[in-house]
Design a protein around this motif. Structure first.
Motif, PDB file in Angstrom:
ATOM      1  N   GLU A 114       0.827  -1.209   0.000  1.00 43.81           N
ATOM      2  CA  GLU A 114       0.000   0.000   0.000  1.00 43.81           C
ATOM      3  C   GLU A 114       0.863   1.262   0.000  1.00 43.81           C
ATOM      4  N   PHE A 115       0.298   2.334  -0.537  1.00 42.27           N
ATOM      5  CA  PHE A 115       0.897   3.674  -0.455  1.00 42.27           C
ATOM      6  C   PHE A 115      -0.107   4.532   0.309  1.00 42.27           C
ATOM      7  N   VAL A 116       0.250   4.881   1.551  1.00 46.31           N
ATOM      8  CA  VAL A 116      -0.651   5.589   2.458  1.00 46.31           C
ATOM      9  C   VAL A 116      -0.078   6.952   2.800  1.00 46.31           C
ATOM     10  N   SER A 117      -0.919   7.971   2.784  1.00 53.49           N
ATOM     11  CA  SER A 117      -0.553   9.286   3.312  1.00 53.49           C
ATOM     12  C   SER A 117      -1.295   9.522   4.613  1.00 53.49           C
ATOM     13  N   ILE A 118      -0.589  10.046   5.601  1.00 58.26           N
ATOM     14  CA  ILE A 118      -1.198  10.471   6.860  1.00 58.26           C
ATOM     15  C   ILE A 118      -1.133  11.991   6.874  1.00 58.26           C
ATOM     16  N   ILE A 119      -2.287  12.620   6.836  1.00 54.18           N
ATOM     17  CA  ILE A 119      -2.342  14.075   6.718  1.00 54.18           C
ATOM     18  C   ILE A 119      -2.990  14.675   7.960  1.00 54.18           C
ATOM     19  N   GLY A 120      -2.523  15.849   8.315  1.00 53.48           N
ATOM     20  CA  GLY A 120      -3.101  16.536   9.465  1.00 53.48           C
ATOM     21  C   GLY A 120      -2.318  17.792   9.760  1.00 53.48           C
ATOM     22  N   PRO A 121      -2.901  18.718  10.510  1.00 57.44           N
ATOM     23  CA  PRO A 121      -2.214  19.973  10.832  1.00 57.44           C
ATOM     24  C   PRO A 121      -1.076  19.751  11.817  1.00 57.44           C
ATOM     25  N   LYS A 179      17.252  -2.561   0.904  1.00 55.02           N
ATOM     26  CA  LYS A 179      16.122  -3.269   0.306  1.00 55.02           C
ATOM     27  C   LYS A 179      14.994  -3.496   1.323  1.00 55.02           C
ATOM     28  N   PRO A 180      14.521  -2.419   1.971  1.00 52.49           N
ATOM     29  CA  PRO A 180      13.503  -2.566   3.019  1.00 52.49           C
ATOM     30  C   PRO A 180      12.128  -2.880   2.446  1.00 52.49           C
ATOM     31  N   GLU A 181      11.279  -3.440   3.290  1.00 50.23           N
ATOM     32  CA  GLU A 181       9.885  -3.688   2.908  1.00 50.23           C
ATOM     33  C   GLU A 181       9.054  -2.412   2.991  1.00 50.23           C
ATOM     34  N   LEU A 182       9.425  -1.534   3.919  1.00 51.38           N
ATOM     35  CA  LEU A 182       8.610  -0.365   4.242  1.00 51.38           C
ATOM     36  C   LEU A 182       9.451   0.910   4.151  1.00 51.38           C
ATOM     37  N   ILE A 183       8.902   1.934   3.469  1.00 50.87           N
ATOM     38  CA  ILE A 183       9.514   3.257   3.435  1.00 50.87           C
ATOM     39  C   ILE A 183       8.613   4.212   4.225  1.00 50.87           C
ATOM     40  N   LEU A 184       9.185   4.880   5.221  1.00 52.58           N
ATOM     41  CA  LEU A 184       8.477   5.886   6.012  1.00 52.58           C
ATOM     42  C   LEU A 184       9.066   7.258   5.694  1.00 52.58           C
ATOM     43  N   ALA A 185       8.211   8.213   5.368  1.00 55.20           N
ATOM     44  CA  ALA A 185       8.673   9.552   5.014  1.00 55.20           C
ATOM     45  C   ALA A 185       7.924  10.597   5.833  1.00 55.20           C
ATOM     46  N   ASP A 186       8.675  11.429   6.543  1.00 52.29           N
ATOM     47  CA  ASP A 186       8.097  12.468   7.398  1.00 52.29           C
ATOM     48  C   ASP A 186       8.285  13.828   6.735  1.00 52.29           C
ATOM     49  N   GLU A 187       7.213  14.393   6.203  1.00 53.76           N
ATOM     50  CA  GLU A 187       7.241  15.684   5.502  1.00 53.76           C
ATOM     51  C   GLU A 187       8.401  15.728   4.494  1.00 53.76           C
ATOM     52  N   PRO A 188       8.472  14.758   3.567  1.00 55.88           N
ATOM     53  CA  PRO A 188       9.650  14.654   2.693  1.00 55.88           C
ATOM     54  C   PRO A 188       9.809  15.808   1.716  1.00 55.88           C
ATOM     55  N   THR A 189       8.755  16.600   1.527  1.00 52.45           N
ATOM     56  CA  THR A 189       8.842  17.735   0.599  1.00 52.45           C
ATOM     57  C   THR A 189       8.847  19.072   1.336  1.00 52.45           C
ATOM     58  N   GLY A 190       8.950  19.025   2.662  1.00 52.06           N
ATOM     59  CA  GLY A 190       8.790  20.231   3.469  1.00 52.06           C
ATOM     60  C   GLY A 190       9.801  21.321   3.189  1.00 52.06           C
ATOM     61  N   GLN A 191      10.994  20.966   2.707  1.00 52.33           N
ATOM     62  CA  GLN A 191      12.024  21.966   2.442  1.00 52.33           C
ATOM     63  C   GLN A 191      12.312  22.117   0.945  1.00 52.33           C
ATOM     64  N   LEU A 192      11.388  21.632   0.121  1.00 49.52           N
ATOM     65  CA  LEU A 192      11.628  21.624  -1.324  1.00 49.52           C
ATOM     66  C   LEU A 192      10.702  22.588  -2.049  1.00 49.52           C
ATOM     67  N   VAL A 207       3.935  11.033   5.804  1.00 53.40           N
ATOM     68  CA  VAL A 207       3.276  12.020   6.659  1.00 53.40           C
ATOM     69  C   VAL A 207       3.433  13.399   6.031  1.00 53.40           C
ATOM     70  N   THR A 208       2.339  14.150   5.954  1.00 49.74           N
ATOM     71  CA  THR A 208       2.396  15.476   5.337  1.00 49.74           C
ATOM     72  C   THR A 208       1.253  16.350   5.856  1.00 49.74           C
ATOM     73  N   HIS A 209       1.432  17.647   5.738  1.00 55.99           N
ATOM     74  CA  HIS A 209       0.320  18.573   6.012  1.00 55.99           C
ATOM     75  C   HIS A 209      -0.251  19.100   4.700  1.00 55.99           C
ATOM     76  N   ASP A 210       0.343  18.666   3.567  1.00 53.59           N
ATOM     77  CA  ASP A 210       0.035  19.216   2.247  1.00 53.59           C
ATOM     78  C   ASP A 210      -0.917  18.281   1.487  1.00 53.59           C
ATOM     79  N   PRO A 211      -2.154  18.707   1.218  1.00 58.40           N
ATOM     80  CA  PRO A 211      -3.110  17.855   0.497  1.00 58.40           C
ATOM     81  C   PRO A 211      -2.618  17.438  -0.889  1.00 58.40           C
ATOM     82  N   GLU A 212      -1.844  18.296  -1.539  1.00 59.67           N
ATOM     83  CA  GLU A 212      -1.330  17.955  -2.878  1.00 59.67           C
ATOM     84  C   GLU A 212      -0.356  16.794  -2.803  1.00 59.67           C
ATOM     85  N   VAL A 213       0.503  16.811  -1.793  1.00 58.97           N
ATOM     86  CA  VAL A 213       1.429  15.695  -1.580  1.00 58.97           C
ATOM     87  C   VAL A 213       0.649  14.431  -1.234  1.00 58.97           C
ATOM     88  N   ALA A 214      -0.338  14.560  -0.356  1.00 59.37           N
ATOM     89  CA  ALA A 214      -1.145  13.409   0.061  1.00 59.37           C
ATOM     90  C   ALA A 214      -1.874  12.768  -1.115  1.00 59.37           C
TER      91      ALA A 214
END
Length: 230
Positions: free
Chosen positions: A34-41, A168-181, A206-213
């Motif tokens: 799965e590709f899941v986004s967790i969004i929130g303020p 070669k991990p099974e899971l990739i976790l990203a915390d606000e990966p575009t926050g400084q871009l 994880v993101t606060h940005d609906p476009e990223v989500a």
């Protein structure tokens, strides 16, 4: 097939005599691939949740099963091995080691693989060959010998993604990966994540940005420590 299952996850921080409940009984399942986004303020608990998913923090209460393993029954050393073998991390602030070049930064997680796992993971190619392949794939190979201070934000994040993938991990976790871009670099990074998802990786961003989500297959909203929308 379920990769991640959370049951009743609570996280309480103490500030003197004051208790702050950041997560309030989170139940969540994520299927393999799965590709899941967790969004929130800001302050909603989304980064705390990600750190628990990444075994970087423990909840105050609740259960976490990773591929059927009761994660928080493991000792710290066993947790470290689980992280090294199964989870890749991408952070907003990159966390590249400033005195290492891009190539050597990518190789850092290899050193944390459990004894014997390195040989198992790299049967067909050496870690160095995989690092070169990843940098080439992410269009950053020409910067392999550059230090982080010599790279743009987008280039640093590509190096960070290569580092997340090296074991070669099974899971990739990203915390606000575009926050400084900037917007162009943000889109490029999210397109990389989409490609990884097509290849069968499980991603949680994880993101606060609906476009990223919107790049994700499933969007989860978290507010005031509770999941409000799935």
């Amino acid at each position: 097939m379920t990769l991640i299952e959370l049951k009743g996850i609570r996280k309480v921080y103490r500030q003197g005599e004051l208790e702050v409940e950041v997560l309030k009984g989170i139940d969540l399942k994520v299927e393999r691939g799965e590709f899941v986004s967790i969004i929130g303020p800001s302050g909603s608990g989304k980064s705390t949740l990600l750190y628990i998913l990444g075994c970087l923090d423990r909840p105050t209460q609740g259960k976490y099963y990773f591929n059927g393993t009761d994660v928080f029954s493991l000792k710290d050393e066993e947790l470290s091995k689980l992280r090294a073998k199964h989870i890749g991390f991408v952070f907003q602030s990159f966390y590249l080691i400033p005195y290492l070049n891009a190539f050597d930064n990518v190789l850092v997680p290899v050193e944390y693989l459990p004894k014997g796992e390195k040989k198992k993971r790299f049967k067909e190619e050496s870690p160095e060959e995989r690092a070169r392949e990843l940098l080439k794939r992410l269009n950053i190979a020409e910067r392999a010998n550059f230090k982080p201070s010599e790279l743009s934000g987008g280039q640093k994040q590509r190096v960070a993604i290569a580092r997340a993938l090296i074991n070669k991990p099974e899971l990739i976790l990203a915390d606000e990966p575009t926050g400084q871009l900037d917007s162009a670099s943000s889109k490029a990074v999210m397109e990389i994540f989409k490609e990884l998802h097509r290849e069968g990786k499980t991603l949680i961003v994880v993101t606060h940005d609906p476009e990223v989500a919107s790049f994700a297959q499933r969007v989860i909203e978290i507010r005031d420590g509770e999941i409000r929308e799935r």
